[in-house]
Design an enzyme around this catalytic site. Structure first.
Site, mmCIF file in Angstrom:
data_model
loop_
_atom_site.group_PDB
_atom_site.id
_atom_site.type_symbol
_atom_site.label_atom_id
_atom_site.label_comp_id
_atom_site.label_asym_id
_atom_site.label_seq_id
_atom_site.Cartn_x
_atom_site.Cartn_y
_atom_site.Cartn_z
ATOM 1 N N SER A 70 -11.051 -11.129 -21.226
ATOM 2 C CA SER A 70 -12.163 -12.565 -21.333
ATOM 3 C C SER A 70 -12.579 -12.420 -19.714
ATOM 4 C CB SER A 70 -11.277 -13.810 -21.051
ATOM 5 O OG SER A 70 -10.959 -13.967 -22.445
ATOM 6 N N LYS A 74 -15.387 -20.320 -13.555
ATOM 7 C CA LYS A 74 -15.273 -20.769 -14.729
ATOM 8 C C LYS A 74 -14.682 -22.380 -14.964
ATOM 9 C CE LYS A 74 -12.038 -18.489 -18.574
ATOM 10 N NZ LYS A 74 -11.631 -17.649 -19.367
ATOM 11 N N SER A 98 -13.403 -15.036 -23.073
ATOM 12 C CA SER A 98 -13.749 -16.140 -22.471
ATOM 13 C C SER A 98 -14.224 -16.725 -21.440
ATOM 14 C CB SER A 98 -12.723 -17.588 -23.394
ATOM 15 O OG SER A 98 -11.988 -16.965 -21.498
#
Length: 464
Positions: free
Chosen positions: A179, A80, A155
């Site tokens: 997330s 990420k 996310s």
């Protein structure tokens, strides 16, 4: 195997160590899949093909000399885009940090590097990690490998999509309200939110100092266990899940909140998962859990003021550079009184104790849905859906946000498919620092089912 990218992380690491495959071959296979899938999935923010291949060749030279850095030697990963790497751009999925180049490397990345991992690039995320679906007003949305019309969860959207589509063998995400677990659930892979504070947050984009939590995603609980051994760096042995029996463990089914209003297709998959665990010798019992009705609002009272405080300078100087939904959530944080914020943090300790001394004292883990409903479509979670959009998004994190508020560990692993072919997942909740128990239970389920074996269709390649 014709495509080495289809191996699990554990299999790939063993193959490199045995000399059955080179790290360069693994990297090339992943890069080929990325090239085929990126236009459709939008899973990567940046791909470092040159750097990955150079690192892979270095791992191969060391392997030929009998030198192995660690359990991830030569295995390609991606992360990420909120974990800092010195000298490399880190956008945090935002316009505001589009040109940000950190001067330090995240401690979790340093641990993975030291264990021999190869980094393929950085992955899509919701803007500033604020969003549970994978939408991003700045860089477009990430798409679910099983169906581009459906959301990936957020996310850590790119982390879920990339691992599911076999673009990387594992990935790091962050979990402030679900997330890691939501993308794992929506994309059909395994994701772990560790105990709050277990993994280092040094060099990781901050959002909520009280609730931020790094966590790994991979293709199996065994893979996640290997990653956790590296990430904790404490001589722990999560990877023992491969041989740890679960017979005699007790799993609790909450009698309130978690199963309220579960859709029939989801319930059927969870019932099947229960039977699998019972077949492995696990005792499954009903347990009462404390009232969860206030947890979502309490989590909001903790999270949004902390996020707003971090973003205040940009909110004042560059408000137009935020997506409208992210800006609105941050502005909401500015309106919450300090007394309410502090009370929510104080109550957090009491509520966590009630869970630990209550249902989690009566069993080794709780089994819940990861999501009460089927995976939503992008249209259902878009602003154009009007008031229904807000209800859908709120429902997305109903199962994950309480755990983030309480700071407890949670594992998500697939247990079925819905009628549209999208994954259905269960969530296992444990006591603090009992990640190994959750991984053992996940591994026991995965060992006798084939939900993780299926590969979603990638453009230019057949599904399998």
């Amino acid at each position: 195997m014709s495509d080495p990218a289809l191996m699990t992380l554990t299999e790939a690491a063993a193959a490199v160590r045995a000399g059955d495959v080179t790290s360069q071959a693994l990297a090339e296979a992943c890069l080929a899949r990325i090239a085929a899938a990126q236009d459709t999935l939008n899973a990567f923010i940046a791909v470092d093909a040159e750097g990955a291949l150079a690192a892979a060749r270095a791992c191969d030279r060391e392997a030929r000399e009998g030198r192995f850095r660690g359990p991830l030697h030569g295995v390609p990963l991606a992360h990420k885009d909120m974990f800092y790497r010195k000298g490399q751009r880190c956008t945090c999925g935002s316009k505001i940090r589009a040109g940000f180049v950190p001067d330090e490397t995240a401690e979790v990345l340093e641990r993975l590097d030291a264990a021999g991992a190869v980094t393929l690039g950085t992955l899509h995320m919701s803007e500033f990690a604020m969003g549970p679906t994978g939408h991003n007003a700045q860089i477009g949305r990430c798409r679910n490998p099983w169906s581009p019309e459906h959301v990936t969860g957020g996310s850590s959207s790119g982390s879920g999509a990339a691992v599911a589509a076999r673009l990387a063998f594992g990935a790091l995400g962050s979990d402030t309200g679900g997330s890691v677990r939501l993308p794992a659930a929506f994309c059909g892979v395994v994701g772990l939110k560790p105990t709050q504070g277990l993994l280092s947050q040094h060099g990781m984009m901050g959002l909520s100092e009280s609730m931020d939590c790094a966590g790994p995603l991979a293709r199996s609980s065994a893979d996640v266990a290997v990653l956790m051994d590296v990430l904790t760096g404490q001589g722990t042995h999560h990877a023992d899940v491969l041989s740890r029996p679960v017979s005699g463990l007790t799993v609790g089914l909450p009698t309130s909140y978690y199963f309220d209003g579960v859709e029939p297709e989801v319930q059927a998959a969870l019932d099947a998962a229960r039977r699998v665990l019972e077949g492995a010798g696990v005792r499954v019992v009903d347990v009462d859990v404390p009232d969860h009705s206030a947890f979502a609002e309490l989590a909001n009272l903790v999270f949004t003021p902390e996020a707003a405080a971090l973003h205040l300078p940009w909110l004042l100087e560059r408000p137009e550079d935020y997506g409208p939904q992210v800006r609105a959530r941050l502005m909401q944080g500015l309106t919450i009184p300090a007394v309410q914020h502090l009370q929510a943090k104080q109550l957090r300790v009491l509520h966590a104790r009630a869970m630990i001394e209550g249902p989690l004292a009566a069993c080794d883990a709780l089994l819940t849905p990861a999501l009460r409903r089927r995976v939503p479509t992008a249209a259902e979670t878009d602003v154009a859906a009007g008031t229904a959009m807000a209800a859908t998004i709120a429902a997305v994190s109903d199962m994950t946000r309480p755990l983030s508020y309480l700071g407890l560990p949670g594992l998500v692993t697939p247990v079925g498919r819905d009628s549209a072919g999208l994954p259905v997942a269960m969530q296992l909740i444990g006591r603090p620092r009992q990640e190994a128990t959750l991984l053992a239970l996940g591994h026991a389920h995965e060992s006798t089912t084939d939900w993780l074996a299926a590969v979603p269709p990638v453009p230019g390649r057949p599904a399998s």
